[in-house]
Design a protein around this motif. Structure first.
Motif, PDB file in Angstrom:
ATOM      1  N   SER C 129     103.836  24.194  50.088  1.00 58.00           N
ATOM      2  CA  SER C 129     102.419  23.864  49.980  1.00 58.00           C
ATOM      3  C   SER C 129     101.602  25.030  49.452  1.00 58.00           C
ATOM      4  O   SER C 129     100.501  24.848  48.942  1.00 58.00           O
ATOM      5  CB  SER C 129     101.884  23.445  51.351  1.00 58.00           C
ATOM      6  N   GLY C 130     102.119  26.257  49.576  1.00 58.55           N
ATOM      7  CA  GLY C 130     101.374  27.401  49.066  1.00 58.55           C
ATOM      8  C   GLY C 130     100.591  28.136  50.134  1.00 58.55           C
ATOM      9  O   GLY C 130     100.044  29.207  49.879  1.00 58.55           O
ATOM     10  N   VAL C 131     100.490  27.581  51.339  1.00 57.98           N
ATOM     11  CA  VAL C 131      99.818  28.293  52.424  1.00 57.98           C
ATOM     12  C   VAL C 131     100.723  28.280  53.653  1.00 57.98           C
ATOM     13  O   VAL C 131     101.622  27.447  53.764  1.00 57.98           O
ATOM     14  CB  VAL C 131      98.450  27.664  52.785  1.00 57.98           C
ATOM     15  N   ALA C 132     100.441  29.200  54.565  1.00 56.82           N
ATOM     16  CA  ALA C 132     101.315  29.331  55.719  1.00 56.82           C
ATOM     17  C   ALA C 132     100.759  28.618  56.952  1.00 56.82           C
ATOM     18  O   ALA C 132     101.484  28.362  57.899  1.00 56.82           O
ATOM     19  CB  ALA C 132     101.535  30.802  56.045  1.00 56.82           C
ATOM     20  N   HIS C 133      99.464  28.303  56.933  1.00 55.25           N
ATOM     21  CA  HIS C 133      98.866  27.687  58.116  1.00 55.25           C
ATOM     22  C   HIS C 133      98.941  26.173  57.998  1.00 55.25           C
ATOM     23  O   HIS C 133      98.419  25.591  57.040  1.00 55.25           O
ATOM     24  CB  HIS C 133      97.416  28.153  58.222  1.00 55.25           C
ATOM     25  N   PRO C 134      99.589  25.503  58.954  1.00 55.72           N
ATOM     26  CA  PRO C 134      99.834  24.059  58.799  1.00 55.72           C
ATOM     27  C   PRO C 134      98.567  23.232  58.607  1.00 55.72           C
ATOM     28  O   PRO C 134      98.554  22.322  57.771  1.00 55.72           O
ATOM     29  CB  PRO C 134     100.538  23.673  60.104  1.00 55.72           C
ATOM     30  N   LEU C 254      88.010  19.550  39.338  1.00 53.86           N
ATOM     31  CA  LEU C 254      88.527  20.185  38.121  1.00 53.86           C
ATOM     32  C   LEU C 254      89.886  20.806  38.368  1.00 53.86           C
ATOM     33  O   LEU C 254      90.835  20.574  37.610  1.00 53.86           O
ATOM     34  CB  LEU C 254      87.542  21.251  37.646  1.00 53.86           C
ATOM     35  N   LEU C 255      90.013  21.599  39.444  1.00 58.97           N
ATOM     36  CA  LEU C 255      91.291  22.242  39.704  1.00 58.97           C
ATOM     37  C   LEU C 255      92.351  21.205  40.063  1.00 58.97           C
ATOM     38  O   LEU C 255      93.527  21.349  39.713  1.00 58.97           O
ATOM     39  CB  LEU C 255      91.152  23.268  40.834  1.00 58.97           C
ATOM     40  N   TRP C 269      99.208  21.084  42.954  1.00 63.03           N
ATOM     41  CA  TRP C 269      98.910  22.451  42.531  1.00 63.03           C
ATOM     42  C   TRP C 269     100.098  22.998  41.749  1.00 63.03           C
ATOM     43  O   TRP C 269     101.249  22.691  42.077  1.00 63.03           O
ATOM     44  CB  TRP C 269      98.610  23.343  43.730  1.00 63.03           C
ATOM     45  N   PRO C 270      99.835  23.829  40.704  1.00 61.21           N
ATOM     46  CA  PRO C 270     100.941  24.421  39.932  1.00 61.21           C
ATOM     47  C   PRO C 270     101.885  25.188  40.858  1.00 61.21           C
ATOM     48  O   PRO C 270     101.428  25.874  41.763  1.00 61.21           O
ATOM     49  CB  PRO C 270     100.233  25.373  38.973  1.00 61.21           C
ATOM     50  N   GLU C 271     103.157  25.075  40.610  1.00 66.37           N
ATOM     51  CA  GLU C 271     104.161  25.513  41.572  1.00 66.37           C
ATOM     52  C   GLU C 271     103.981  26.960  42.028  1.00 66.37           C
ATOM     53  O   GLU C 271     103.924  27.244  43.225  1.00 66.37           O
ATOM     54  CB  GLU C 271     105.551  25.327  40.981  1.00 66.37           C
ATOM     55  N   GLN C 272     103.906  27.877  41.063  1.00 66.21           N
ATOM     56  CA  GLN C 272     103.831  29.288  41.440  1.00 66.21           C
ATOM     57  C   GLN C 272     102.440  29.652  41.980  1.00 66.21           C
ATOM     58  O   GLN C 272     102.296  30.583  42.745  1.00 66.21           O
ATOM     59  CB  GLN C 272     104.143  30.172  40.231  1.00 66.21           C
ATOM     60  N   LEU C 273     101.447  28.921  41.541  1.00 68.36           N
ATOM     61  CA  LEU C 273     100.065  29.325  41.815  1.00 68.36           C
ATOM     62  C   LEU C 273      99.395  28.507  42.916  1.00 68.36           C
ATOM     63  O   LEU C 273      98.186  28.580  43.094  1.00 68.36           O
ATOM     64  CB  LEU C 273      99.238  29.195  40.528  1.00 68.36           C
TER      65      LEU C 273
END
Lengths: 118, 491, 317
Positions: C129-134, C254-255, C269-273
């Motif tokens: 998901s890109g973040v660590a907080h559930p 937009l994003l 969201w783009p995989e790396q970003l």
């Protein structure tokens, strides 16, 4: 997981209390308070019940966060309408709830504006 | 082009993105740019709806996972024949209302500024609901729809409108709470929120029944079913005409749509014979009460609004006629019910627009104010009358076709009591529509106060009324579209 | 033990809110109820909700209610908070409430048999998901669609508020008392609050906190500024203010469309970003939500001043 059970039941109690208040009150702000209490009850049931079954669960927590924001928007929207309504009529309840004859229209507010500021 | 339709990415999210973009732009741009923005936005949304239709014809029912997250973790959009029907209906009616509002609101400079963003939010919310397959997402969608609709009603800031919008808001909030509590119970017991997945695991339990009962109550309140209907007539009658048309035509149907998804799709086995009969009885009571109250009204728009209460009642007949009635009767009722929704949406939107034009032209909102209208305003009256034909259920209108199908279904399943409801409901609607007509042909002594409404106002009402009329003749395609979504699957 | 006590107190305080004779008392008790709820969320191991409840549920809602009370004078006698004229309705409501209570009790005590273990699913996919907080992951990745629409919901409430303001109240005309002392105090309090807000925003990726909580702090800051009579930056630039109000929703859209325009899914969201995108969205949301929450407070119709009866609304010309 038994720590969650009392809160789930408290949530249920809040829902019952809030709904009763919502139906029985006439003052629009009191009904709004009752709505918020009921909402809190729903949020408690949602989180408490889910966590009884599966332990700490981020999904209902996120849903409730959304719910809290929606509830504050609802409160603000209602207050906007209530204030405008009050400044036009001097009433804090809906016309049907206060005086049935208001439904007929023909400008009954004139006699009731003593309560308006200034 | 064809390969893109079959293989390209689905365009479903655009149906929500575009209205949201419209609202953002209309909130930031100046007054002069609004018509340009509105025209572009409506054009693009119509185009997107059309492309979604073409995609569906190519690839059939499909899901769209938002953010590429699969259920049960993520949320997915669902497109089937039913969702498509409502998307098309929404795009069509809202565009016409936009056209009407563009002209009508010129006289309301202050309301106009905020009308466009609220309309766009309302549109986005409806599309969210038609496409949603997630119980909590439906909650957010219902709130978005409710708030923007309340805002649209309150827009003029007049006393009547404020009282009506407050009543509407409180009813909507109560309904949402009931829905939310049901969602909380279901999530706690089932651990998921996706309707199609829940359909596979939904069991007969206390919590399941309680959740269904709570959600049904909330939705009945939101669709103004008898006896929870009293908020609807003032709200729909005191709004500006294009808003009334939108609310009666489309917004009021959202809760019914969800109700059907809930019972016939998520928990079909939980709908008992008596529960279905009860829902039908509420519908029948609405038909009688709404019709009777409409006959008694002295204000034109209140009459039309009570007629909405009655016509929404027919929709609830869908439940008793599809529960344990055999394949053919179920199919007829399913097609008849949704055709009734479609034809009522078109006819009622047309009727509210026409009623608004009549009030504008005569300068008075009450029925005696219509005296003499028959001599000067045949165009506005034509729109009103054609819409009335469909509401009464006279051939060849869509309303006739719908009631005919429901009638056949009732005959086939041996539930003759619904036939009585259908017939007497039509008779009642004939009474109140002729009441309006009668007033229009009373001679008036003062012809000077007439004011010819702008052509576009009359034309938009007429266009919708003609569509409602033509729906009876051209009902084959919509019927096929509806039949593909028959629950339990002849698709 | 503490759980039982707290769970018992909640309905009692709620009862107090509903039965309070004076409305002011009811609102104050409601704010106390909100703070109590914040405690409950801590016990339910939901610190995000505790923060949000304290800041939004008790704080902002309380401010809104108190502010509204200031403009409403009770035309009714303070007694008889409940409907007493319609005993039939009261009995009916109580019977219904009792029935609902029984059903609810049955439903809540029924043994649970979830068919899906969603917390396990969350744990499984949080890496992607890109973040660590559930909670942040649910809000901005798994169920970002809900969050997007929720921002629209707030915006609708604000738009209605703006639409219903009386035409003659413009912000500049309202002069509120401004004392040098208060302003001096604010000059160091406000930067501190800003820091807290930014900290909350940043920490949301790892721990409890995030856009909504940060925005609530910032909104409180704006309300304080406003009450002190200070001109808000951008106050006289309606266009700028509007842009701020819609900025959060706009950025989110937009994003969220970046992948969509490249043939991917909306709100992917783009995989790396992914982490960076979520932080960007959250930042935009924080500032925009702060303005929106503040506008909920500010956009309410102000009372008519002497000699300026409120307009009844648009009349057809």
């Amino acid at each position: 997981m038994n720590t969650f059970l009392p809160y789930t039941l408290a949530g249920g109690a809040l829902v019952i209390l809030g709904l009763t208040g919502f139906i029985l009150h006439r003052h629009l702000i009191r009904r709004l308070l009752a709505f918020n209490l009921t909402g809190s009850g729903c949020f408690l049931v949602m989180t408490g019940l889910a966590q009884q079954g599966q332990g700490v669960d981020a999904v209902p927590q996120a849903l409730v966060l959304t719910g809290i924001v929606v509830a504050v928007s609802a409160t603000a929207l209602a207050l906007v309408l209530i204030r405008r309504w009050y400044h036009l009529t001097g009433l804090t309840g809906l016309p049907e709830d206060i005086e049935p004859e208001l439904q007929q229209g023909d400008n009954p507010a004139e006699g009731k504006t003593q309560g308006a500021p200034h | 082009m064809l390969s893109w339709l079959t293989e390209g990415p689905s365009l479903l999210p655009w149906l929500v993105i575009l209205p949201l973009l419209w609202s953002i732009l209309s909130l930031t741009a100046g007054q002069r740019l609004q018509p340009l923005i509105a025209t572009t936005a409506v054009g693009l949304i119509l185009l997107a709806t059309l492309l979604v239709l073409l995609q569906w014809l190519q690839r059939g029912d499909h899901f769209y996972s938002l953010g590429d997250w699969a259920v049960p973790l993520g949320i997915r959009l669902r497109l089937d024949g039913l969702a498509l029907l409502l998307l098309l209906l929404t795009s069509g009616i809202t565009s016409v209302c936009t056209l009407h509002a563009g002209r009508y609101l010129q006289e309301y400079p202050r309301a106009k500024t905020y009308f466009w963003p609220l309309l766009a939010f309302c549109w986005a919310a409806m599309n969210v609901i038609w496409l949603s397959a997630d119980l909590f997402n439906l909650y957010v969608g219902l709130e978005l729809l409710g708030f923007s609709a309340v805002g649209l009603v309150a827009l003029t800031g007049e006393k009547k409108a404020l009282a009506a919008s407050l009543r509407y808001l409180y009813a909507a909030l109560l309904g949402s709470l009931a829905w939310l509590l049901g969602v909380a119970l279901i999530y706690g017991h089932q651990g998921q929120l996706d309707i199609s997945s829940l359909a596979l695991t939904f069991t007969d339990s206390i919590s399941g029944q309680a959740a269904l009962a709570l959600m049904t109550l909330g939705l009945l309140l939101k669709m103004a079913a008898f006896p929870l209907h009293s908020w609807l007539p003032p709200a729909h009658a005191s709004a500006l005409p294009p808003v009334s048309a939108l609310l009666s035509g489309l917004v009021a149907k959202a809760a019914f749509y969800i109700l059907v998804r809930l019972w016939l799709e998520m928990a079909p086995d939980n709908l008992t014979f008596s529960a279905a009969q009860l829902l039908g009885a509420l519908g029948a009571a609405a038909v009688f009460w709404g019709g009777w109250m409409a006959c008694r009204q002295q204000q034109l728009k209140m009459l039309v609004a009570y007629s909405t209460v009655a016509q929404l009642g027919y929709l609830l007949l869908l439940f008793p006629l599809t529960t344990g009635t055999g394949e053919e009767a179920t199919r007829l009722a399913w097609e008849g019910g949704w055709l009734q929704l479609t034809s009522h949406a078109l006819a009622k939107a047309a009727m509210f627009l026409a009623a608004g034009n009549l009030v504008l032209a005569m300068g008075r909102p009450d029925l005696p104010g219509l005296h003499g209208a028959g001599r000067y305003l045949p165009f506005s009256l034509l729109g009103f009358g054609l819409a009335g034909v469909s509401l009464m259920g006279l051939p060849p209108s869509g309303g006739f076709m719908a009631k005919w199908l429901l009638l056949q279904s009732a005959l086939l399943s041996g539930q003759w009591w619904w036939i009585l409801v259908l017939l007497s409901g039509s008779a009642l609607s004939a009474v109140y529509i002729f009441k309006v007509y009668q007033q229009c042909y009373v001679e008036s002594d003062n012809p000077d106060r007439f004011r010819q409404p702008a052509l576009v106002l009359d034309l938009s009402a007429l266009a919708l009324a003609l569509l409602a009329l033509a729906l009876g003749i051209l009902s084959a395609w919509p019927q096929w579209l509806i039949s593909t979504a028959l629950p339990g699957g002849a698709a | 033990m503490i759980d039982l006590l707290l769970a018992l107190t909640l309905p009692l305080v709620a009862l107090g809110v509903l039965l309070a004779r004076e409305l002011f008392r009811a609102v104050v008790m409601f704010i106390a109820f909100g703070l109590l709820m914040a405690l409950v969320w801590v016990r339910l191991q939901a610190p995000d909700l505790a923060l949000a409840e304290a800041a939004i549920g008790a704080g902002l809602t309380g401010v809104l209610l108190l502010d509204a009370l200031g403009h409403l004078r009770q035309p009714h006698p303070p007694g008889q908070p409940l409907r007493s004229l319609l005993p039939l309705l009261t009995i009916l409501a109580l019977v219904l409430a009792g029935a609902l209570g029984l059903v609810l009790l049955g439903a809540l005590l029924e043994p649970l048999q979830p068919s899906v273990n969603l917390p396990a699913e969350v744990a499984l996919h949080i890496e992607a998901s890109g973040v660590a907080h559930p909670v942040t992951a649910v809000l901005l990745a798994f169920r970002a669609w809900d969050t997007l629409l929720e921002v629209a919901v707030i915006l609708v409430a604000v738009v209605v508020g703006l639409a219903l303001r009386f035409s003659h109240d413009d912000a500049a005309a309202e002069s509120r008392v401004s004392s040098p002392l208060l302003q001096g105090m604010l000059s160091w309090l406000l930067p501190l609050m800003l820091l807290v807000a930014l900290y909350l925003l940043w920490i949301g990726s790892y721990r409890s906190g995030g856009a909504f909580q940060a925005a609530a702090v910032m909104a409180a800051m704006l309300v304080l500024l406003r009450l002190s009579g200070q001109q808000l930056p951008g106050q006289n630039h309606p266009l700028l203010l509007r842009a701020g109000l819609v900025g959060g929703l706009g950025t989110f859209l937009l994003l969220g469309s970046v992948q969509l325009l490249q043939g991917g899914a909306f709100l992917a969201w783009p995989e790396q970003l992914a982490g960076a995108f979520i932080l960007l969205v959250e930042t935009a949301l924080t500032f925009s939500l702060a303005l929106l929450l503040y506008a909920l407070f500010e956009a309410s119709p102000a009372p008519a001043r002497k000699g300026h009866p409120p307009r009844t609304g648009d009349q057809p010309s």
